[in-house]
Design an enzyme around this catalytic site. Structure first.
Site, mmCIF file in Angstrom:
data_model
loop_
_atom_site.group_PDB
_atom_site.id
_atom_site.type_symbol
_atom_site.label_atom_id
_atom_site.label_comp_id
_atom_site.label_asym_id
_atom_site.label_seq_id
_atom_site.Cartn_x
_atom_site.Cartn_y
_atom_site.Cartn_z
ATOM 1 N N GLU A 157 -9.666 -1.877 5.455
ATOM 2 C CA GLU A 157 -10.316 -1.642 6.743
ATOM 3 C C GLU A 157 -11.539 -2.550 6.880
ATOM 4 O O GLU A 157 -11.996 -3.140 5.884
ATOM 5 C CB GLU A 157 -10.744 -0.165 6.831
ATOM 6 C CG GLU A 157 -9.596 0.836 6.711
ATOM 7 C CD GLU A 157 -8.701 0.910 7.957
ATOM 8 O OE1 GLU A 157 -8.698 -0.039 8.768
ATOM 9 O OE2 GLU A 157 -7.993 1.919 8.094
ATOM 10 N N ASP A 175 0.824 -1.211 0.000
ATOM 11 C CA ASP A 175 0.000 0.000 0.000
ATOM 12 C C ASP A 175 0.855 1.256 0.000
ATOM 13 O O ASP A 175 2.080 1.195 0.120
ATOM 14 C CB ASP A 175 -0.971 -0.014 1.198
ATOM 15 C CG ASP A 175 -0.310 -0.472 2.496
ATOM 16 O OD1 ASP A 175 0.931 -0.416 2.584
ATOM 17 O OD2 ASP A 175 -1.033 -0.885 3.406
ATOM 18 N N ASP A 223 -7.527 -3.383 14.603
ATOM 19 C CA ASP A 223 -8.933 -3.539 14.212
ATOM 20 C C ASP A 223 -9.113 -4.676 13.204
ATOM 21 O O ASP A 223 -10.203 -4.846 12.654
ATOM 22 C CB ASP A 223 -9.477 -2.224 13.615
ATOM 23 C CG ASP A 223 -8.765 -1.811 12.325
ATOM 24 O OD1 ASP A 223 -7.794 -2.492 11.924
ATOM 25 O OD2 ASP A 223 -9.179 -0.806 11.723
ATOM 26 N N HIS A 232 -7.419 -4.974 10.330
ATOM 27 C CA HIS A 232 -7.158 -4.671 8.915
ATOM 28 C C HIS A 232 -5.914 -5.390 8.393
ATOM 29 O O HIS A 232 -4.982 -5.669 9.139
ATOM 30 C CB HIS A 232 -7.105 -3.155 8.646
ATOM 31 C CG HIS A 232 -5.917 -2.437 9.206
ATOM 32 N ND1 HIS A 232 -6.013 -1.193 9.785
ATOM 33 C CD2 HIS A 232 -4.611 -2.752 9.252
ATOM 34 C CE1 HIS A 232 -4.817 -0.790 10.155
ATOM 35 N NE2 HIS A 232 -3.943 -1.719 9.851
HETATM 36 P P1 PGA Z 1 2.235 -2.270 12.723
HETATM 37 O O1 PGA Z 1 1.023 -2.062 11.755
HETATM 38 O O2 PGA Z 1 3.077 -3.352 12.134
HETATM 39 O O3 PGA Z 1 2.976 -0.945 12.721
HETATM 40 O O4 PGA Z 1 1.691 -2.635 14.048
HETATM 41 C C1 PGA Z 1 0.376 -3.190 11.224
HETATM 42 C C2 PGA Z 1 -0.841 -2.742 10.453
HETATM 43 O O5 PGA Z 1 -1.418 -1.697 10.780
HETATM 44 O O6 PGA Z 1 -1.224 -3.441 9.506
#
Ligand code: PGA
Length: 260
Positions: free
Chosen positions: A143, A67, A136, A138
């Site tokens: 999302e 992304d 959450d 995602h």
């Molecule tokens: P993080 O983020 O590795 O910084 O915890 C993971 C995500 O939001 O997919």
């Protein structure tokens, strides 16, 4: 069912996954690696850069990022173009022309998803996709509510995601509102998914993703539809799993010919 490997530290997860990727690259120099950003995959990249220093040649590896933020200049230190360059391309010695990050430039955003899908298709597809997970649930910037069939497209970030990522920016107001992200359908096309999660803040989302139910309310649960998933987590992230005993048992009795 996904294979779940519980390790003692993020560092040991990094070593395990990096050793697997390195041996795959040695067998197949033009390996196609799906890279994730965020904090979670950093131990993998750290261990991979050690393998590069020890002589593993990553120069023919193609890499695809999950992304990018929309509207952030690629030169911004927190754009995923910059992050992938800093954390992956330079330490591993990848060839820049073989590394692809979705194009988040506003002027060409309408075709960014389609162009990225074309590049993915031309590569022959991702051999191994590294994934983190949001608190959450995602996956990439898909999302809750994202379609399991979705392809690379623009997605509006939730406020929770913007707050979680505010640590990389001056304040939450500086976190872009939109991203261009591989869809869940894109991610499910990769031949092997390796999902990493560390820390208690990920425990609920991880258990919901691994043990279901399968629902677009938990994008991570899409992994249950994939034929080859390896989940590598620390004790804290594993703490909400209901079938932990079985995962450990299955790992102890894993046939010796099976890889990661
Ligand atoms: P993080 O983020 O590795 O910084 O915890 C993971 C995500 O939001 O997919």
């Amino acid at each position: 069912m996904a294979e779940v490997i519980v390790v003692s530290t993020p560092g040991s997860a990094g070593t395990l996954v990096a050793d697997h990727i390195s041996s795959r690259v040695e067998q197949q120099p033009q390996f196609v690696l799906g890279v994730a950003t965020g904090s979670t995959p950093l131990p993998v990249y750290g261990a991979l850069s050690e393998r590069a220093n020890e002589g593993v040649d990553f120069s023919q590896v193609q890499a695809f990022a999950l992304d990018e933020y929309v509207g952030l200049p690629a030169s911004h230190p927190e754009s995923y173009h910059s992050v992938v360059d800093r954390e992956v391309v330079r330490p591993l010695g990848l060839s820049r022309e073989l590394v692809h990050v979705p194009d988040g430039a506003l002027g060409s955003i309408q075709t960014a998803g389609e162009r990225f899908e074309q590049l993915l298709a031309a590569s022959g597809g991702v051999d191994l996709q590294i994934l983190g997970i949001g608190g959450d649930g995602h996956l990439a910037f898909n999302e809750p509510g994202s379609s399991f069939g979705s392809l690379t497209r623009v997605k509006t970030l939730t406020q929770a995601t913007r707050e979680a990522n505010a640590r990389f920016f001056g304040s939450v107001d500086d976190v872009p509102i939109h991203s261009v992200t591989q869809g869940l359908g894109t991610i499910l096309r990769a031949r092997h998914l390796v999902l990493l999660a560390f820390g208690e803040a990920k425990a609920k989302a991880l258990a919901a993703s691994v043990e279901g139910p399968v629902t677009s309310s938990v994008p991570g649960s899409a992994i249950q539809l994939h034929h080859h998933v390896t989940v590598v987590v620390d004790e804290a992230a594993a703490s909400e799993l209901q079938h932990r005993d079985y995962y450990d048992w299955a790992l102890q009795h894993k046939p010796s010919w099976q890889g990661l």
